[in-house]
Design a protein around this motif. Structure first.
Motif, PDB file in Angstrom:
ATOM      1  N   VAL A 339       0.419  -1.410  -0.137  1.00  0.00           N
ATOM      2  CA  VAL A 339      -0.003   0.046  -0.066  1.00  0.00           C
ATOM      3  C   VAL A 339       0.686   1.288  -0.555  1.00  0.00           C
ATOM      4  CG1 VAL A 339      -1.864   1.500   1.094  1.00  0.00           C
ATOM      5  CG2 VAL A 339      -2.103  -0.808   0.743  1.00  0.00           C
ATOM      6  N   TYR A 340       1.707   1.092   0.408  1.00  0.00           N
ATOM      7  CA  TYR A 340       3.309   2.403   0.603  1.00  0.00           C
ATOM      8  C   TYR A 340       3.577   2.346  -0.317  1.00  0.00           C
ATOM      9  CZ  TYR A 340       7.108   4.763   1.262  1.00  0.00           C
ATOM     10  OH  TYR A 340       8.384   5.477   0.659  1.00  0.00           O
ATOM     11  N   ASN A 341       3.828   1.492  -1.125  1.00  0.00           N
ATOM     12  CA  ASN A 341       4.730   1.685  -2.731  1.00  0.00           C
ATOM     13  C   ASN A 341       3.234   2.271  -3.778  1.00  0.00           C
ATOM     14  OD1 ASN A 341       7.348   0.793  -1.691  1.00  0.00           O
ATOM     15  ND2 ASN A 341       6.385  -1.418  -2.101  1.00  0.00           N
ATOM     16  N   ALA A 367       0.878   7.648   7.051  1.00  0.00           N
ATOM     17  CA  ALA A 367      -0.703   6.879   7.424  1.00  0.00           C
ATOM     18  C   ALA A 367      -0.905   5.754   6.080  1.00  0.00           C
ATOM     19  CB  ALA A 367      -1.456   8.362   6.221  1.00  0.00           C
ATOM     20  N   SER A 368       0.065   5.583   5.049  1.00  0.00           N
ATOM     21  CA  SER A 368       0.051   4.406   4.084  1.00  0.00           C
ATOM     22  C   SER A 368       0.217   3.423   4.386  1.00  0.00           C
ATOM     23  CB  SER A 368       0.920   4.405   2.266  1.00  0.00           C
ATOM     24  OG  SER A 368       1.425   4.620   2.592  1.00  0.00           O
ATOM     25  N   TYR A 369       1.903   3.219   5.497  1.00  0.00           N
ATOM     26  CA  TYR A 369       2.229   2.104   6.345  1.00  0.00           C
ATOM     27  C   TYR A 369       0.854   2.031   6.808  1.00  0.00           C
ATOM     28  CZ  TYR A 369       6.079  -0.960   6.168  1.00  0.00           C
ATOM     29  OH  TYR A 369       6.383  -2.391   6.329  1.00  0.00           O
ATOM     30  N   MET A 370       0.533   2.939   7.875  1.00  0.00           N
ATOM     31  CA  MET A 370      -0.212   2.233   9.466  1.00  0.00           C
ATOM     32  C   MET A 370      -1.109   2.693   9.022  1.00  0.00           C
ATOM     33  SD  MET A 370       2.734   4.066  12.100  1.00  0.00           S
ATOM     34  CE  MET A 370       1.842   3.553  13.387  1.00  0.00           C
ATOM     35  N   LEU A 412      -9.613   8.098   6.685  1.00  0.00           N
ATOM     36  CA  LEU A 412      -9.878   8.737   5.532  1.00  0.00           C
ATOM     37  C   LEU A 412      -9.989   7.278   4.489  1.00  0.00           C
ATOM     38  CD1 LEU A 412      -8.912  12.312   4.510  1.00  0.00           C
ATOM     39  CD2 LEU A 412     -11.630  11.035   5.604  1.00  0.00           C
ATOM     40  N   HIS A 413      -9.258   6.300   5.096  1.00  0.00           N
ATOM     41  CA  HIS A 413      -8.836   5.206   4.086  1.00  0.00           C
ATOM     42  C   HIS A 413      -9.684   4.034   3.432  1.00  0.00           C
ATOM     43  CE1 HIS A 413      -8.422   2.126   7.874  1.00  0.00           C
ATOM     44  NE2 HIS A 413      -8.387   1.441   6.694  1.00  0.00           N
ATOM     45  N   SER A 414     -10.955   4.702   4.193  1.00  0.00           N
ATOM     46  CA  SER A 414     -12.324   3.395   3.541  1.00  0.00           C
ATOM     47  C   SER A 414     -12.828   3.501   3.467  1.00  0.00           C
ATOM     48  CB  SER A 414     -12.244   2.370   5.581  1.00  0.00           C
ATOM     49  OG  SER A 414     -11.605   1.889   5.435  1.00  0.00           O
ATOM     50  N   GLY A 415     -12.693   5.672   3.161  1.00  0.00           N
ATOM     51  CA  GLY A 415     -14.317   6.222   2.313  1.00  0.00           C
ATOM     52  C   GLY A 415     -14.421   6.711   3.651  1.00  0.00           C
ATOM     53  N   GLY A 416     -16.011   8.326   3.420  1.00  0.00           N
ATOM     54  CA  GLY A 416     -16.263   9.159   4.516  1.00  0.00           C
ATOM     55  C   GLY A 416     -15.128  10.430   4.260  1.00  0.00           C
ATOM     56  N   ASP A 417     -15.532  11.609   5.074  1.00  0.00           N
ATOM     57  CA  ASP A 417     -15.429  12.877   5.193  1.00  0.00           C
ATOM     58  C   ASP A 417     -13.772  13.362   6.288  1.00  0.00           C
ATOM     59  OD1 ASP A 417     -14.504  14.986   3.918  1.00  0.00           O
ATOM     60  OD2 ASP A 417     -16.142  15.803   3.185  1.00  0.00           O
ATOM     61  N   GLU A 449      -4.976   1.172  -1.038  1.00  0.00           N
ATOM     62  CA  GLU A 449      -5.619  -0.141  -0.406  1.00  0.00           C
ATOM     63  C   GLU A 449      -6.314  -0.764  -1.207  1.00  0.00           C
ATOM     64  OE1 GLU A 449      -6.777  -1.344   3.551  1.00  0.00           O
ATOM     65  OE2 GLU A 449      -7.787   0.180   3.057  1.00  0.00           O
ATOM     66  N   CYS A 450      -7.090  -0.125  -2.257  1.00  0.00           N
ATOM     67  CA  CYS A 450      -7.806  -0.876  -3.395  1.00  0.00           C
ATOM     68  C   CYS A 450      -7.220  -1.925  -4.109  1.00  0.00           C
ATOM     69  CB  CYS A 450      -9.026   0.198  -3.978  1.00  0.00           C
ATOM     70  SG  CYS A 450      -9.792   0.688  -2.663  1.00  0.00           S
ATOM     71  N   PHE A 451      -6.425  -1.735  -4.353  1.00  0.00           N
ATOM     72  CA  PHE A 451      -4.656  -2.263  -5.799  1.00  0.00           C
ATOM     73  C   PHE A 451      -4.531  -3.122  -4.773  1.00  0.00           C
ATOM     74  CE2 PHE A 451      -4.759   2.163  -8.496  1.00  0.00           C
ATOM     75  CZ  PHE A 451      -6.120   1.185  -9.586  1.00  0.00           C
ATOM     76  N   ASP A 452      -4.446  -2.683  -3.644  1.00  0.00           N
ATOM     77  CA  ASP A 452      -4.079  -4.640  -2.479  1.00  0.00           C
ATOM     78  C   ASP A 452      -4.952  -5.319  -2.451  1.00  0.00           C
ATOM     79  OD1 ASP A 452      -1.670  -6.424  -2.947  1.00  0.00           O
ATOM     80  OD2 ASP A 452      -1.525  -5.595  -0.599  1.00  0.00           O
TER      81      ASP A 452
END
Length: 506
Positions: A339-341, A367-370, A412-417, A449-452
């Protein structure tokens, strides 16, 4: 995961720190115990520790041994430091008795070894290339001047608030004269180091030790600062003067207590603040950055990552993120890395759209790694839990602002605002521009995240073409990525809302 213990004995303090360790990789502190001792106050004329003092310290160290055994500690670092005039004559026989009764083999540190350990702890924890580190202890002051990972100058002054309160007691001199004498005395000690007056403006003043932490805590309370974190807190030199005046207005004696201080005694803290103010004024710095890491972390770095014996860690943030993620989510390392990459790929590919400066890369990296660490609390609404976990984590190399931003992006990684009622708490730290940045980074993270989604790292690269009102994302894969593409397309509405472009994923 192995455990390492660091045991420290000083004139007035005994401390135990337990750390989770992955050798040659990272560590994270999991337990701390601190006790006040009196290993210097009651020495006789021959400068020997008395039986009751030895018994007091050994009883504490026996309890530390029990804690170490409970954690199944695999390695112990036992260190002691005393200023020259208070080092007991029977210190080595005392060490022998400690070893026999508690199993701790102590080493006595020189002033230079202490300075080096403090420098190592700071340099491997903060992204501050040029600085002057000042550590104020109960009976000592350490100063280290460095530039580009090299120590330029260092100083050790064997005095602190505990000494000065005996040299210039309030009941003898009165408040004004006592503090004037403390200021004059500290200036006289600093005058031996001419290089202190030549430190250039771009050098950061880093304050560490319990008194600087207490000063930070008090300043945050006065200002109603939103983030409950001393580490990385920055305040002005004039704030020290304000706090000193507030404390001096109190009735100062050893029975007067102040809440949330390491020692509690208002008189000792007042003397400590006078010391800190004098040093800051003499060095000529307008701001102070607080570090809660120091000598103990220096020894941990040198033990866990021996490369730091030669030069500081080149990736402070990466070291810390790995350590924190291992604490909360050790079974998802591969997914987090992917996800980080992918987040970094998308950030670069969409640069012409998001137009964010490079400074936000650190925010997205954390944020991406954690992003999933909130699952340790509960899977349900784990993005919200990730916000809290990241916000309260000990992440090296981030400012308070960057830490808060990373927490919001992860949420926000699962959506929302963005929850604006939560955002409003940090208005004094964040900027108006940060709102837009967080929304953009949140969509990038969600796409990554969706791409993995299957956690099989099937997408190895992404090429983005911006054509009119559309963005075409071509995925380069090593296996079937249809599920990842399907999930990615579900982000389309949020992507269009933030970037004003439709997306097509191939």
């Amino acid at each position: 995961m192995d455990k390492i213990a660091v045991v420290v004995v000083e004139t007035y303090t005994a401390k135990l720190v337990i750390a989770n360790v992955v050798q040659d990789s990272f560590f994270s502190i999991c337990d701390v115990e601190t006790e006040t001792i009196h290993a210097g106050l009651e020495m006789d004329e021959d400068h020997f520790l008395k039986k009751n003092q030895i018994g007091e310290v050994i009883n504490i160290l026996k309890n530390y041994r029990k804690i170490c055994d409970m954690y199944a500690v695999t390695k112990t670092i036992a260190i002691a430091s005393f200023i020259k005039d208070s080092k007991p004559m029977n210190i080595y026989s005392f060490f022998d008795e400690v070893f026999v009764t508690c199993g701790f083999r102590f080493s006595l540190l020189s002033a230079e070894e202490q300075n080096t350990a403090i420098y190592t702890g700071i340099m491997n924890s903060y992204d501050i290339p040029k600085g002057v580190i000042v550590s104020v202890g109960a009976d000592n002051i350490h100063i280290v001047h460095y530039n580009r990972r090299n120590i330029l100058n260092q100083a050790y002054i064997p005095v602190g608030p505990r000494n000065l309160i005996g040299m210039y007691p309030l009941e003898k001199f009165g408040k004004e004269e006592a503090f004037e004498k403390v200021e004059k005395y500290i200036k006289s000690q600093l005058s031996d180091y001419e290089w202190l007056k030549t430190i250039e403006p771009e050098y950061t003043f880093v304050g560490c030790g319990p008194y600087f932490e207490d000063l930070s805590n008090m300043d945050r309370i006065y200002k109603k600062y939103a983030l409950d974190k001393d580490d990385g807190y920055v305040f002005q030199s004039e704030d020290i003067s304000y706090i000193l005046n507030q404390i001096k207005a109190l009735t100062l004696n050893e029975n007067k207590k102040l809440k949330n201080l390491h020692e509690g005694r208002a008189d000792i803290f007042a003397y400590a603040v006078q010391i800190m103010k004098t040093i800051v004024d003499e060095v000529g710095k307008e701001t102070v950055t607080i570090s809660t890491r120091s000598m103990i972390e220096g020894f941990l770095f040198n033990t866990v990552t021996p490369s730091t014996l030669e030069k500081p860690n080149s990736d402070i943030l990466g070291f810390s993120v790995m350590a924190q993620t291992a604490e909360y989510e050790s079974d998802s390392t591969k997914h987090n890395e992917q996800v980080y990459n992918l987040s970094m790929l998308l950030f670069k590919q969409l640069r012409v759209l998001h137009k964010l400066p490079r400074g936000y890369v650190k925010v997205l990296r954390v944020a991406s790694y954690m992003h999933d660490v909130g699952k340790r609390i509960s899977y349900h609404k784990h993005a919200n839990h990730s916000f809290e976990v990241i916000l309260n984590s000990e992440i090296y190399g981030l400012t308070h602002r960057e830490l808060i931003l990373a927490s919001f992006v992860a949420s926000l990684h699962s959506g929302g605002d963005i929850k604006m009622n939560e955002w409003a708490k940090y208005n004094g730290i964040l900027t108006v521009e940060d709102v837009d940045a967080v929304k953009k980074l949140g969509v990038i993270l969600r796409l990554a995240e969706c791409f993995d989604r299957t956690k099989n790292s099937v997408i190895c690269d992404i090429n983005c073409d911006i054509l009119g009102d559309s963005v075409i994302m071509k995925t380069i894969t090593v296996d079937d990525a249809s599920f990842e593409i399907q999930r990615g397309m579900e982000v389309g509405r949020d992507f269009e809302k933030v970037f004003h472009k439709k997306i097509e994923i191939l």
